[in-house]
Every structure is written in C-alpha cells, then in structure tokens.
Motif scaffolding. Structure first.
Motif, PDB file in Angstrom:
ATOM      1  N   PHE A 118      12.973  20.585 -16.122  1.00 47.63           N
ATOM      2  CA  PHE A 118      12.330  19.104 -16.400  1.00 47.63           C
ATOM      3  C   PHE A 118      13.231  18.061 -16.477  1.00 47.63           C
ATOM      4  O   PHE A 118      14.164  18.215 -17.069  1.00 47.63           O
ATOM      5  CB  PHE A 118      11.327  19.392 -17.376  1.00 47.63           C
ATOM      6  CG  PHE A 118       9.838  20.704 -17.132  1.00 47.63           C
ATOM      7  CD1 PHE A 118       9.146  20.463 -16.238  1.00 47.63           C
ATOM      8  CD2 PHE A 118      10.284  21.655 -17.820  1.00 47.63           C
ATOM      9  CE1 PHE A 118       8.160  21.171 -16.020  1.00 47.63           C
ATOM     10  CE2 PHE A 118       9.292  22.630 -17.586  1.00 47.63           C
ATOM     11  CZ  PHE A 118       8.241  22.449 -16.679  1.00 47.63           C
ATOM     12  N   LYS A 119      12.671  16.785 -16.376  1.00 44.49           N
ATOM     13  CA  LYS A 119      13.363  15.739 -16.583  1.00 44.49           C
ATOM     14  C   LYS A 119      13.791  15.486 -17.897  1.00 44.49           C
ATOM     15  O   LYS A 119      12.836  15.740 -18.954  1.00 44.49           O
ATOM     16  CB  LYS A 119      12.817  14.415 -16.250  1.00 44.49           C
ATOM     17  CG  LYS A 119      12.577  14.382 -14.418  1.00 44.49           C
ATOM     18  CD  LYS A 119      11.687  13.278 -14.198  1.00 44.49           C
ATOM     19  CE  LYS A 119      11.341  13.062 -12.877  1.00 44.49           C
ATOM     20  NZ  LYS A 119      10.253  11.887 -12.435  1.00 44.49           N
ATOM     21  N   ASP A 123       7.686  15.459 -21.903  1.00 44.56           N
ATOM     22  CA  ASP A 123       6.847  16.269 -22.806  1.00 44.56           C
ATOM     23  C   ASP A 123       6.462  17.248 -22.131  1.00 44.56           C
ATOM     24  O   ASP A 123       5.156  17.577 -21.972  1.00 44.56           O
ATOM     25  CB  ASP A 123       5.854  15.432 -23.559  1.00 44.56           C
ATOM     26  CG  ASP A 123       5.351  16.116 -24.798  1.00 44.56           C
ATOM     27  OD1 ASP A 123       5.701  17.310 -24.997  1.00 44.56           O
ATOM     28  OD2 ASP A 123       4.662  15.497 -25.485  1.00 44.56           O
ATOM     29  N   TYR A 124       7.410  18.339 -21.510  1.00 41.40           N
ATOM     30  CA  TYR A 124       6.759  19.592 -20.869  1.00 41.40           C
ATOM     31  C   TYR A 124       6.018  20.420 -21.519  1.00 41.40           C
ATOM     32  O   TYR A 124       5.068  20.969 -21.248  1.00 41.40           O
ATOM     33  CB  TYR A 124       8.008  20.186 -20.200  1.00 41.40           C
ATOM     34  CG  TYR A 124       8.896  20.878 -20.959  1.00 41.40           C
ATOM     35  CD1 TYR A 124       8.872  22.309 -21.423  1.00 41.40           C
ATOM     36  CD2 TYR A 124      10.176  20.226 -21.942  1.00 41.40           C
ATOM     37  CE1 TYR A 124       9.637  22.903 -22.592  1.00 41.40           C
ATOM     38  CE2 TYR A 124      10.802  21.026 -22.682  1.00 41.40           C
ATOM     39  CZ  TYR A 124      10.550  22.230 -22.929  1.00 41.40           C
ATOM     40  OH  TYR A 124      11.346  22.854 -24.011  1.00 41.40           O
ATOM     41  N   ILE A 192       7.044  15.355 -13.818  1.00 38.88           N
ATOM     42  CA  ILE A 192       8.063  15.653 -14.796  1.00 38.88           C
ATOM     43  C   ILE A 192       9.110  16.770 -14.351  1.00 38.88           C
ATOM     44  O   ILE A 192      10.085  17.006 -15.174  1.00 38.88           O
ATOM     45  CB  ILE A 192       7.325  16.057 -16.082  1.00 38.88           C
ATOM     46  CG1 ILE A 192       6.740  17.517 -15.806  1.00 38.88           C
ATOM     47  CG2 ILE A 192       6.370  15.095 -16.717  1.00 38.88           C
ATOM     48  CD1 ILE A 192       5.996  18.102 -16.975  1.00 38.88           C
ATOM     49  N   ILE A 193       9.142  17.126 -13.258  1.00 37.46           N
ATOM     50  CA  ILE A 193      10.376  18.308 -12.940  1.00 37.46           C
ATOM     51  C   ILE A 193      11.427  17.589 -12.415  1.00 37.46           C
ATOM     52  O   ILE A 193      11.445  16.413 -11.894  1.00 37.46           O
ATOM     53  CB  ILE A 193       9.759  19.199 -11.884  1.00 37.46           C
ATOM     54  CG1 ILE A 193       9.398  18.514 -10.601  1.00 37.46           C
ATOM     55  CG2 ILE A 193       8.387  20.120 -12.348  1.00 37.46           C
ATOM     56  CD1 ILE A 193       9.379  19.423  -9.566  1.00 37.46           C
ATOM     57  N   ASP A 194      12.587  18.291 -12.955  1.00 39.04           N
ATOM     58  CA  ASP A 194      13.834  17.793 -12.385  1.00 39.04           C
ATOM     59  C   ASP A 194      13.770  18.090 -10.651  1.00 39.04           C
ATOM     60  O   ASP A 194      14.107  19.225 -10.260  1.00 39.04           O
ATOM     61  CB  ASP A 194      14.852  18.542 -13.100  1.00 39.04           C
ATOM     62  CG  ASP A 194      16.363  18.242 -12.689  1.00 39.04           C
ATOM     63  OD1 ASP A 194      16.533  17.214 -11.652  1.00 39.04           O
ATOM     64  OD2 ASP A 194      17.241  18.899 -13.147  1.00 39.04           O
ATOM     65  N   PRO A 198      15.648  23.829 -10.182  1.00 38.95           N
ATOM     66  CA  PRO A 198      14.958  24.794  -9.223  1.00 38.95           C
ATOM     67  C   PRO A 198      13.559  24.514  -8.811  1.00 38.95           C
ATOM     68  O   PRO A 198      13.082  24.493  -7.835  1.00 38.95           O
ATOM     69  CB  PRO A 198      14.816  25.987 -10.256  1.00 38.95           C
ATOM     70  CG  PRO A 198      16.191  25.794 -11.166  1.00 38.95           C
ATOM     71  CD  PRO A 198      16.329  23.985 -11.333  1.00 38.95           C
ATOM     72  N   LEU A 199      12.723  23.814  -9.807  1.00 31.62           N
ATOM     73  CA  LEU A 199      11.262  23.388  -9.194  1.00 31.62           C
ATOM     74  C   LEU A 199      11.334  22.508  -8.128  1.00 31.62           C
ATOM     75  O   LEU A 199      10.438  22.508  -7.407  1.00 31.62           O
ATOM     76  CB  LEU A 199      10.677  23.185 -10.507  1.00 31.62           C
ATOM     77  CG  LEU A 199      10.276  24.318 -11.689  1.00 31.62           C
ATOM     78  CD1 LEU A 199       9.485  23.762 -12.685  1.00 31.62           C
ATOM     79  CD2 LEU A 199       9.620  25.390 -10.903  1.00 31.62           C
ATOM     80  N   GLY A 200      12.171  21.769  -8.318  1.00 33.58           N
ATOM     81  CA  GLY A 200      12.271  20.588  -7.397  1.00 33.58           C
ATOM     82  C   GLY A 200      12.568  21.379  -6.045  1.00 33.58           C
ATOM     83  O   GLY A 200      11.893  20.676  -5.079  1.00 33.58           O
TER      84      GLY A 200
END
Length: 206
Positions: A118-119, A123-124, A192-194, A198-200
């Motif tokens: 996450f970024k 607040d993940y 909120i994901i980076d 990986p999630l991006g």
C-alpha cells in the motif's frame, strides 16, 4: 506491459519415516541468482519455523507430520505461496495445522510484508478490517470474540486479482471452522494500493 514469465519451481522433500514427510518449493533458473538464493533461504527458514512451532520440545511424541505448499500467484513478477504444516502428537485430541505465506516482488527483488502493498501513510489496516467485518456479517461467520480488526502484519497471500487475508486456527473462529480466508478484490483497494507494487500490477487489465 513488459513480458514477464513465471518462476520455475521444483518440489523438495524431507522425510523421516512413512508418516513424517515435508514437501516445500524451491525456485531455480532465475536470472537474478542472489534473489533466487534469498527466496529459497526464506522458504527453508519458514518451513523450519513451522516444524519448530508444532513439534515443540517433545519430538518423540510426534506420530505424524505433513508439510506441503500451494502456489498462489506466479505471474506479473509476483510470487506468492503458502506453506502448511500438520502435526499430530501421541494422545492429542486432534492434530494441529499452521499456514504461513511468503510473497515476493520479483521486480523490486524483495519479500513483501502487508504494509508494502500500500501507499505509505495509507490506513490499510482500517480499510481491510472494515471489508473483512463486512464479509463476516455476510457469510455469517461464527467468532470466538467480537472482531476488532487485523494486525498490521496479518497473514496474507496474493491470488491473481485478489488479496487474501487469513487467520490461523483459533485466532478468531472455533477450530471446526478451519482457516478463515477473506478474499478482497484489488479493485476495492485501488485508492490505497502502491501502483508500482504487486497489487498495482495485478490490477492492470492488459
């Protein structure tokens, strides 16, 4: 999107009799030899940790031990896998199983903790806890105690376009429920994901 290929994986085995077998993965033929060694060392270390935790200080009482693994994601330069260990001690009411997962960002050449997806500053924990609370209600999951939220380093793995948050036996539910797994679509976390993590990469549609 640049072409990326799955990592080659082979299965290794440790055996100490008919009912004591541990299978675990090892990666090979990676261009980055140092990263390959790091991944394999972490897998071996985690496999040994599971054995130590379940065998405890009384290895002579172990009747059965089975170690295995599942490959959850091996695409887009993201490797995510789960290692499980089932151990049964003599005269125990039932065996015990622990599952632990490892996720690696092959593009950045490093292992990932939950916060790394996450970024910075997002607040993940709160977001994921809310989504899990919603699933608990929708799925009518029986809890041992009221759900208060996940830990910042909660167990997880990545499976295609989903982040799967999970809990150990007895952590939030009775033993009979097994392992509570909560798949969360990457599209529910886009803000909120980076994007470069990986999630991006999982969220990209190409």
């Amino acid at each position: 999107m640049p072409i990326s290929f799955p990592v080659s994986i082979r299965t290794e085995k440790i055996s100490n009799g008919k009912d004591k077998n541990i299978y675990y993965p090892q990666v090979y033929k990676m261009k980055n030899v140092k990263l390959e060694q790091n991944i394999n060392q972490r897998i071996v270390h985690q496999t040994q940790q599971l054995v130590n935790e379940l065998v405890g200080g009384d290895p002579s009482s172990v009747v059965e031990i089975i170690g295995s693994y599942e490959l959850k994601n091996n695409q887009r330069e993201v490797l995510s896998l789960s290692l499980s260990n089932y151990t049964y001690h003599y005269h125990a009411a039932h065996g015990m199983t622990i599952i632990k997962s490892l996720t690696f960002d092959l593009k950045k050449g490093k292992p990932c903790e939950l916060k790394d997806l996450f970024k910075p500053g997002s607040d993940y924990v709160k977001r994921l806890s809310m989504l899990i609370q919603k699933q608990i209600k929708q799925r009518d999951i029986q809890l041992l105690n009221p759900f208060t939220g996940i830990k910042p380093n909660q167990d997880f793995y990545i499976a295609d376009k989903a982040l799967v948050i999970y809990f150990q036996l007895y952590e939030i539910t009775p033993y009979v429920f097994g392992f509570p797994m909560f798949p969360i679509s990457v599209y529910e976390l886009m803000d909120i994901i980076d994007e470069n993590g990986p999630l991006g990469r999982m969220a990209e549609n190409n």
